[in-house]
Design a protein around this motif. Structure first.
Motif, PDB file in Angstrom:
ATOM      1  N   PHE A 151       0.833  -1.204   0.000  1.00 44.68           N
ATOM      2  CA  PHE A 151       0.000   0.000   0.000  1.00 44.68           C
ATOM      3  C   PHE A 151       0.867   1.254   0.000  1.00 44.68           C
ATOM      4  CE2 PHE A 151      -2.644   3.158   2.358  1.00 44.68           C
ATOM      5  CZ  PHE A 151      -3.702   3.242   1.463  1.00 44.68           C
ATOM      6  N   ALA A 152       1.969   1.222   0.759  1.00 44.08           N
ATOM      7  CA  ALA A 152       2.898   2.355   0.765  1.00 44.08           C
ATOM      8  C   ALA A 152       3.515   2.553  -0.619  1.00 44.08           C
ATOM      9  CB  ALA A 152       3.986   2.129   1.813  1.00 44.08           C
ATOM     10  N   ALA A 153       3.853   1.444  -1.287  1.00 46.62           N
ATOM     11  CA  ALA A 153       4.389   1.546  -2.650  1.00 46.62           C
ATOM     12  C   ALA A 153       3.354   2.156  -3.586  1.00 46.62           C
ATOM     13  CB  ALA A 153       4.809   0.165  -3.151  1.00 46.62           C
ATOM     14  N   LEU A 154       2.095   1.755  -3.428  1.00 44.38           N
ATOM     15  CA  LEU A 154       1.021   2.353  -4.226  1.00 44.38           C
ATOM     16  C   LEU A 154       0.983   3.863  -4.037  1.00 44.38           C
ATOM     17  CD1 LEU A 154      -1.698   2.505  -5.796  1.00 44.38           C
ATOM     18  CD2 LEU A 154      -2.835   1.935  -3.642  1.00 44.38           C
ATOM     19  N   ASN A 155       1.067   4.306  -2.808  1.00 43.19           N
ATOM     20  CA  ASN A 155       1.014   5.738  -2.538  1.00 43.19           C
ATOM     21  C   ASN A 155       2.242   6.462  -3.098  1.00 43.19           C
ATOM     22  OD1 ASN A 155      -1.392   6.651  -0.666  1.00 43.19           O
ATOM     23  ND2 ASN A 155      -0.831   4.590  -0.023  1.00 43.19           N
ATOM     24  N   TRP A 156       3.385   5.793  -3.080  1.00 39.26           N
ATOM     25  CA  TRP A 156       4.564   6.403  -3.695  1.00 39.26           C
ATOM     26  C   TRP A 156       4.336   6.593  -5.184  1.00 39.26           C
ATOM     27  CZ3 TRP A 156       8.886   9.023  -2.876  1.00 39.26           C
ATOM     28  CH2 TRP A 156       9.780   9.147  -3.938  1.00 39.26           C
ATOM     29  N   PHE A 157       3.815   5.566  -5.853  1.00 37.33           N
ATOM     30  CA  PHE A 157       3.554   5.665  -7.292  1.00 37.33           C
ATOM     31  C   PHE A 157       2.537   6.766  -7.593  1.00 37.33           C
ATOM     32  CE2 PHE A 157       4.914   1.046  -7.494  1.00 37.33           C
ATOM     33  CZ  PHE A 157       6.108   1.320  -8.131  1.00 37.33           C
ATOM     34  N   LEU A 158       1.485   6.846  -6.781  1.00 38.22           N
ATOM     35  CA  LEU A 158       0.481   7.896  -6.997  1.00 38.22           C
ATOM     36  C   LEU A 158       1.098   9.278  -6.810  1.00 38.22           C
ATOM     37  CD1 LEU A 158      -2.626   6.341  -5.182  1.00 38.22           C
ATOM     38  CD2 LEU A 158      -2.266   6.583  -7.653  1.00 38.22           C
TER      39      LEU A 158
END
Length: 577
Positions: free
Chosen positions: A293-300
């Motif tokens: 989920f943290a990686a998702l937020n980084w990508f966003l």
């Protein structure tokens, strides 16, 4: 009528009671919509709405701009910016933005679009995130669902929420099966595209853009950040090199965030997690979900900042670089960019309605592209076990509970009259009583359960190894699959069943469990008998087992997909990841 004839009669009856399924989502028979809540983050004992992020981020941004502008009036800072203007490499890229790089950039954008949307849909099926390996309600740190009710039975299926079709895929409640096909298919394409990118990056001079070659990247990155924040943008040399901030950001995205997303995605599946033992106990499934989920937020965050800077630092010039591969101020890039974005928008709008209408096709495409990887993962004999202190204090309940008169009578009698039939393509069909099963060699194991919806839990199971059952019944040479029939019905009627490969049933942790945590298996968790197969997701571990049949093929059963949820909810027959 002898035992073999009785078993054949029962098997014929059970097969006849399986239900067919439609090849598309029938919304009138699907789970009704259920709204969640605005996402919340737990700080201490208080839940804080993420909507506060917007005004807080805006205030922080304004303050940062004011501070940066003030700092730039200080002579020492001005000297620092002159010394470190932002450029980091003395070896500029000579090839500009070649065609392969521009194509991969577009494909990466296209793949990420569906990966993110499908990932959000998957998260909506268990809209809670944890740090610990179990999923005990009240221990989550992030959620977009209310507290779990304590005054009634609340299954993990009940906990799922609806998200809009323009955001998730397909945007209906508890459509995790279809969302996973989108997610895994585009994950595979994204990984292949990424591997090709790595190869081309380091066989050309393009690696100089994203790989720092000097520690001066850090002061240059700080200088660039000050220039951007003060709204006096640095001089761009993007055609030949990235500035320090760009280089660090791209390096983190390409070489840190992307691999982390891949590894934490893989670690959420039972086959890898229950094989990698020590690593899996550190990066447990719930911690992996949180990091994912943290990686998702980084990508966003990266996509938002990257797109914003493209627009405000010279749109035509930047699009010429990224889309057309030319170093001028013409309109060429924009003319290519508009139809490219049009394709993305059309794909975005069509994804959900087409998924609902052609659900079986989505399932089949996913199985064609990803099924071989899933089949390969099944070969690993799972071995990870835990200790009694690791047993989860809470183990979510799921499944449609059995209500037949036959089951109720067995339950009221303490299952003393329960008999398990094992037949089909075997030399020695059996009818085993509850007493006979408990008299057989008992195996105990403490393992982690992986639900397709995202929750997990550790429990101690006791029962009969499936490999011992197979030795007794002696499968015929053409027996390839083992079918488990339940006393329970599925959500749309018809007997719940699931199919496993006979190879998978010979793994040392494949178990017919009649005990859970040292006690007789209770009603909610599958009494009198349930399957444990530790390299598969939980829905394949049939509860309330009524009979077992060995077959050469399963296409004649139900809708022919290998299980009830495979038939009706478009899950996959193989689910080790």
């Amino acid at each position: 009528m002898n035992n073999s004839q009785k078993i054949q009669t029962l098997e014929s009856s059970l097969e006849a009671d399986l239900s067919d399924a439609a090849d598309s989502v029938r919304l009138e028979h699907w789970m009704p919509p259920q709204a969640g809540i605005v996402p919340q983050i737990r700080i201490g004992s208080r839940w804080i709405s993420v909507l506060w992020v917007v005004p807080i981020a805006f205030v922080v941004f304004l303050f940062a701009v004011a501070v940066a502008q003030q700092l730039r009036t200080i002579p020492a800072v001005q000297e620092f910016i002159l010394r470190y203007p932002g450029d980091t490499s003395s070896f500029p890229v000579a090839s500009g933005f070649p065609l392969w790089l521009r194509l991969q950039h577009y494909l990466n954008s296209f793949f990420m679009l569906f990966i993110i949307r499908a990932g959000i849909q998957i998260l909506a099926d268990h809209p809670r995130l944890y740090f610990r390996r179990d999923s005990t309600p009240g221990t989550e740190w992030f959620r977009f669902q209310h507290d779990v009710p304590k005054d009634r039975l609340w299954t993990s299926k009940d906990d799922s929420v609806t998200i809009p079709g323009w955001l998730g895929i397909p945007g209906i409640r508890h459509s995790v099966g279809l969302a996973r096909w989108w997610h895994f298919t585009f994950d595979l394409l994204w990984v292949l595209n990424g591997l090709l990118f790595y190869v081309l990056l380091f066989t050309t001079d393009q690696w100089r853009r994203v790989v720092p070659t000097s520690w001066t990247v850090f002061p240059n990155a700080l200088s660039t950040a000050l220039q951007y924040l003060s709204l006096q943008f640095p001089v761009e040399h993007t055609w030949t090199l990235f500035n320090g901030l760009q280089q660090l950001t791209y390096f983190i995205t390409v070489f840190i965030a992307a691999p982390i997303a891949f590894v934490t995605g893989v670690m959420q599946g039972p086959a890898f997690s229950n094989k990698l033992d020590g690593f899996a106990k550190i990066v447990n499934r719930q911690l992996a979900r949180t990091i994912h989920f943290a990686a998702l937020n980084w990508f966003l965050f990266f996509i938002f900042v990257h797109t914003t800077l493209v627009f405000i630092t010279g749109l035509r010039k930047n699009l010429n670089y990224m889309v057309a591969g030319v170093n001028n101020d013409s309109w060429t890039g924009l003319l290519f960019y508009i139809p490219g974005m049009f394709i993305l928008i059309i794909a975005w709008l069509l994804a959900s309605p087409l998924t609902i209408r052609y659900s079986r096709l989505i399932q089949r495409i996913g199985e064609i592209l990803v099924g071989h990887i899933q089949s390969w993962a099944e070969y690993w004999d799972p071995g990870t076990q835990y200790t009694e202190k690791d047993i989860s204090p809470y183990f979510w309940v799921n499944g449609t509970l059995p209500t037949s008169e036959e089951y109720q009578a067995l339950k009221e009698g303490g299952f003393l009259d329960y008999k398990l039939t094992v037949g089909g393509l075997v030399e020695n069909p059996q009818v085993l009583s509850y007493t006979e099963l408990k008299a057989m060699r008992k195996q105990e194991q403490i393992t982690k359960h992986f639900c397709i919806q995202g929750w997990s839990g550790v429990a101690k199971w006791g029962g009969v190894p499936m490999r011992d059952i197979l030795k007794i019944v002696k499968p015929k040479p053409d027996a390839r699959y083992v079918v488990f029939y339940s006393f329970a019905e599925g959500a749309e009627g018809g007997i719940y069943y699931d199919v496993h490969s006979i190879r998978n049933m010979r793994h040392r942790l494949s178990l017919l469990a009649y005990e859970m945590n040292g006690e007789p298996l209770n009603f909610l968790h599958g009494a009198p008998l349930r399957l444990r197969c530790e390299n598969q997701l939980g829905f394949k571990m049939v509860k309330w087992i009524r009979a077992i049949e060995l077959v050469s093929d399963f296409r004649h059963l139900g809708a022919g997909q290998g299980g009830y949820n495979e038939d009706h909810e478009f899950y996959g027959y193989r689910m080790p990841i």
